[in-house]
Design an enzyme around this catalytic site. Sequence first.
Site, PDB file in Angstrom:
ATOM      1  CE  LYS A  22      -2.008   1.609   3.973  1.00  0.00           C
ATOM      2  NZ  LYS A  22      -1.493   3.159   4.039  1.00  0.00           N
ATOM      3  CG  ASN A  23       2.382   2.828   3.512  1.00  0.00           C
ATOM      4  OD1 ASN A  23       1.302   2.948   3.219  1.00  0.00           O
ATOM      5  ND2 ASN A  23       2.919   2.660   4.804  1.00  0.00           N
ATOM      6  NE  ARG A  93      -1.761  12.490   7.706  1.00  0.00           N
ATOM      7  CZ  ARG A  93      -1.593  13.591   7.949  1.00  0.00           C
ATOM      8  NH1 ARG A  93      -2.497  14.519   8.453  1.00  0.00           N
ATOM      9  NH2 ARG A  93      -0.441  14.189   7.799  1.00  0.00           N
ATOM     10  CB  CYS A 117      -5.262  11.050  11.679  1.00  0.00           C
ATOM     11  SG  CYS A 117      -3.541  10.454  12.086  1.00  0.00           S
ATOM     12  NE  ARG A 122       0.107  10.709  10.020  1.00  0.00           N
ATOM     13  CZ  ARG A 122      -0.123   9.374   9.375  1.00  0.00           C
ATOM     14  NH1 ARG A 122      -1.229   8.736   9.831  1.00  0.00           N
ATOM     15  NH2 ARG A 122       0.631   8.997   8.625  1.00  0.00           N
ATOM     16  CG  ASP A 307       3.370   1.585   9.271  1.00  0.00           C
ATOM     17  OD1 ASP A 307       2.863   2.573  10.159  1.00  0.00           O
ATOM     18  OD2 ASP A 307       3.183   1.995   8.205  1.00  0.00           O
ATOM     19  CB  ILE A 329       7.170   7.697  14.284  1.00  0.00           C
ATOM     20  CG1 ILE A 329       8.748   6.547  14.344  1.00  0.00           C
ATOM     21  CG2 ILE A 329       7.033   8.216  12.972  1.00  0.00           C
ATOM     22  CD1 ILE A 329       9.649   7.126  13.636  1.00  0.00           C
ATOM     23  NE  ARG A 399      -6.948   4.319   5.670  1.00  0.00           N
ATOM     24  CZ  ARG A 399      -5.833   4.816   6.637  1.00  0.00           C
ATOM     25  NH1 ARG A 399      -6.256   4.920   7.938  1.00  0.00           N
ATOM     26  NH2 ARG A 399      -4.649   4.856   6.199  1.00  0.00           N
TER      27      ARG A 399
HETATM   28  C1  UD1 Z   1       4.272   7.196   6.129  1.00  0.00           C
HETATM   29  C2  UD1 Z   1       3.252   5.932   6.283  1.00  0.00           C
HETATM   30  C3  UD1 Z   1       2.904   5.371   7.534  1.00  0.00           C
HETATM   31  C4  UD1 Z   1       4.066   5.498   8.310  1.00  0.00           C
HETATM   32  C5  UD1 Z   1       4.969   6.679   8.347  1.00  0.00           C
HETATM   33  C6  UD1 Z   1       6.303   6.663   9.224  1.00  0.00           C
HETATM   34  C7  UD1 Z   1       2.494   5.970   3.987  1.00  0.00           C
HETATM   35  C8  UD1 Z   1       1.374   6.245   3.168  1.00  0.00           C
HETATM   36  N1  UD1 Z   1       2.212   6.228   5.271  1.00  0.00           N
HETATM   37  O1  UD1 Z   1       3.432   8.235   6.763  1.00  0.00           O
HETATM   38  O2  UD1 Z   1       2.198   4.193   7.199  1.00  0.00           O
HETATM   39  O3  UD1 Z   1       3.634   5.185   9.730  1.00  0.00           O
HETATM   40  O4  UD1 Z   1       5.252   7.044   7.059  1.00  0.00           O
HETATM   41  O5  UD1 Z   1       6.871   5.304   8.941  1.00  0.00           O
HETATM   42  O6  UD1 Z   1       3.406   5.737   3.424  1.00  0.00           O
HETATM   43  N2  UD1 Z   1       6.198  15.218  10.185  1.00  0.00           N
HETATM   44  C9  UD1 Z   1       6.308  16.409  10.360  1.00  0.00           C
HETATM   45  N3  UD1 Z   1       6.198  17.598   9.378  1.00  0.00           N
HETATM   46  C10 UD1 Z   1       6.135  16.928   8.079  1.00  0.00           C
HETATM   47  C11 UD1 Z   1       6.061  15.686   7.812  1.00  0.00           C
HETATM   48  C12 UD1 Z   1       5.954  14.776   9.068  1.00  0.00           C
HETATM   49  O7  UD1 Z   1       6.689  16.939  11.652  1.00  0.00           O
HETATM   50  O8  UD1 Z   1       6.150  17.845   7.131  1.00  0.00           O
HETATM   51  C13 UD1 Z   1       6.267  14.201  11.403  1.00  0.00           C
HETATM   52  C14 UD1 Z   1       4.986  13.474  11.494  1.00  0.00           C
HETATM   53  O9  UD1 Z   1       4.123  14.090  12.147  1.00  0.00           O
HETATM   54  C15 UD1 Z   1       5.552  12.096  12.069  1.00  0.00           C
HETATM   55  C16 UD1 Z   1       6.914  12.035  11.659  1.00  0.00           C
HETATM   56  O10 UD1 Z   1       7.232  13.359  10.983  1.00  0.00           O
HETATM   57  O11 UD1 Z   1       5.628  12.572  13.453  1.00  0.00           O
HETATM   58  C17 UD1 Z   1       6.922  11.092  10.396  1.00  0.00           C
HETATM   59  O12 UD1 Z   1       5.880  11.162   9.700  1.00  0.00           O
HETATM   60  P1  UD1 Z   1       6.012  10.636   8.112  1.00  0.00           P
HETATM   61  O13 UD1 Z   1       7.099   9.806   7.889  1.00  0.00           O
HETATM   62  O14 UD1 Z   1       5.916  12.032   7.275  1.00  0.00           O
HETATM   63  O15 UD1 Z   1       4.698   9.742   7.806  1.00  0.00           O
HETATM   64  P2  UD1 Z   1       4.106   9.703   6.640  1.00  0.00           P
HETATM   65  O16 UD1 Z   1       4.760   9.753   5.468  1.00  0.00           O
HETATM   66  O17 UD1 Z   1       2.658  10.540   6.992  1.00  0.00           O
END
Ligand code: UD1
Length: 421
Positions: A22-23, A93, A117, A122, A307, A329, A399
């Site tokens: 999925k990811n 998202r 969420c 996030r 995850d 995380i 999902r």
């Molecule tokens: C992706 C995965 C999700 C997984 C996560 C961490 C997908 C669709 N989803 O989510 O399943 O749990 O990686 O491995 O691939 N953050 C900020 N600012 C930003 C972006 C992120 O502060 O602009 C923070 C987030 O709040 C979180 C951390 O960084 O605490 C990691 O988030 P991120 O790696 O971006 O997760 P996703 O890409 O949303």
Amino acid sequence: MDKLIITGGTPLNGEIRISGSKNSGLPILAATLLANGPMYLNNLPHLNDITTMLSLLRCMGVGITIDEHMGVEIDSGSINDFAAPYDLVKTMRASILVLGPLLTRFGKADVSFPGGCAIGSRPVDIHLRGLEAMGATIEVDGGYIRARAPNGLKGAHFFMDIVTVGGTENLLMAAVLAKGKTVLENAAREPEIVDLANCLVRMGAQIEGIGTDSLTIYGVERLQGCTYSVMPDRIETGTYLTAAAATRGRVRLRDTASGILDAVLLKLEEAGAHISTGTDWIELDMKGNRPKSVNIRTAPYPAFPTDMQAQFTAMNTVAEGTGAVIETIFENRLIQVHELNRMGANITLEGNTAIIKGVPRLKGAPVMASDLRASASLVIAGMVADGETLIDRIYHIDRGYECIEEKLQILGANIQRIAGK
Ligand code: UD1
């Protein structure tokens, strides 16, 4: 709303196939917006999140054809709208991933601001700052991110404060068509990012440092369509392995890859599992033994994935000894703990740490799924509990897990879906 009903007590035993990731499928679908000419994607999982991303592309005017083997042909040549509306972004998202591709290829994108969420706030500040560093102007207006780059983006040297998977993907996709060289430092290096980068290279992108935390991208004029097969889902793989370990079972998973989940396999071995692997299969055998508690601390790849945290928490509830699970995380990702305690688990929370004292058995109860991986932990708990567990709000699990009850039934679990209104 559908529910799952599980009668616990049977060790998982048998062989199943692992679905596409999925990811990795989600960013690759977003990347189809970059191609001049049709893209053909194989091994996309049949999941609600993938359907949502296809709906998003379709509502922009992108042409989509699905064949009888679930191969998907996507042609962005007919695109006529550059917006991701609130209704779709609020259900998923990852819709934010269309921002970089739309902006770099078409010079404009209006994407609804993703809210928080269940697992935390996030933010997407790093996605936006990276695009601004490449010359975009960004306004947040009426709940929408309105990004513009009428003359295209230009390469930049950008350091990400936090390792972000989605941020790295968005900026990588933006950089492949930007003018000149982009360097992304402190990039995430999850296998799904490697899969996306490999697909982009097949489309004609020039990327160095794939699989490392420093990506160098030389922008090209245009990318062409290609055929690409999405990698296996390492989190689905890890979930079935952990479920087998918790139930003292033996499973063989096909069409997966062992090299992308070392941290998880090592922890399962520490829990007492016997693991053997081939190029595209993994086998786990508990030889009928109760798992031993393990300590885990989540962190970006190659460390233990967030995850997989909820599933290990569930396994620890019935393991021998006491385990500590530290979530680094997401701020609110131990929410499954309260539901597990209602099933007789002995878990105490101290900030971002769960201390889990293993008990011999859980007791079935009605429980509520709250997010995707938390739901998977409740399914595992239901399978090791005495009696019946009824899991409500399982749209969360749909999902991210293709045919979960069918796959678990093949492995011998007593699990049924009850269709709701
Ligand atoms: C992706 C995965 C999700 C997984 C996560 C961490 C997908 C669709 N989803 O989510 O399943 O749990 O990686 O491995 O691939 N953050 C900020 N600012 C930003 C972006 C992120 O502060 O602009 C923070 C987030 O709040 C979180 C951390 O960084 O605490 C990691 O988030 P991120 O790696 O971006 O997760 P996703 O890409 O949303």
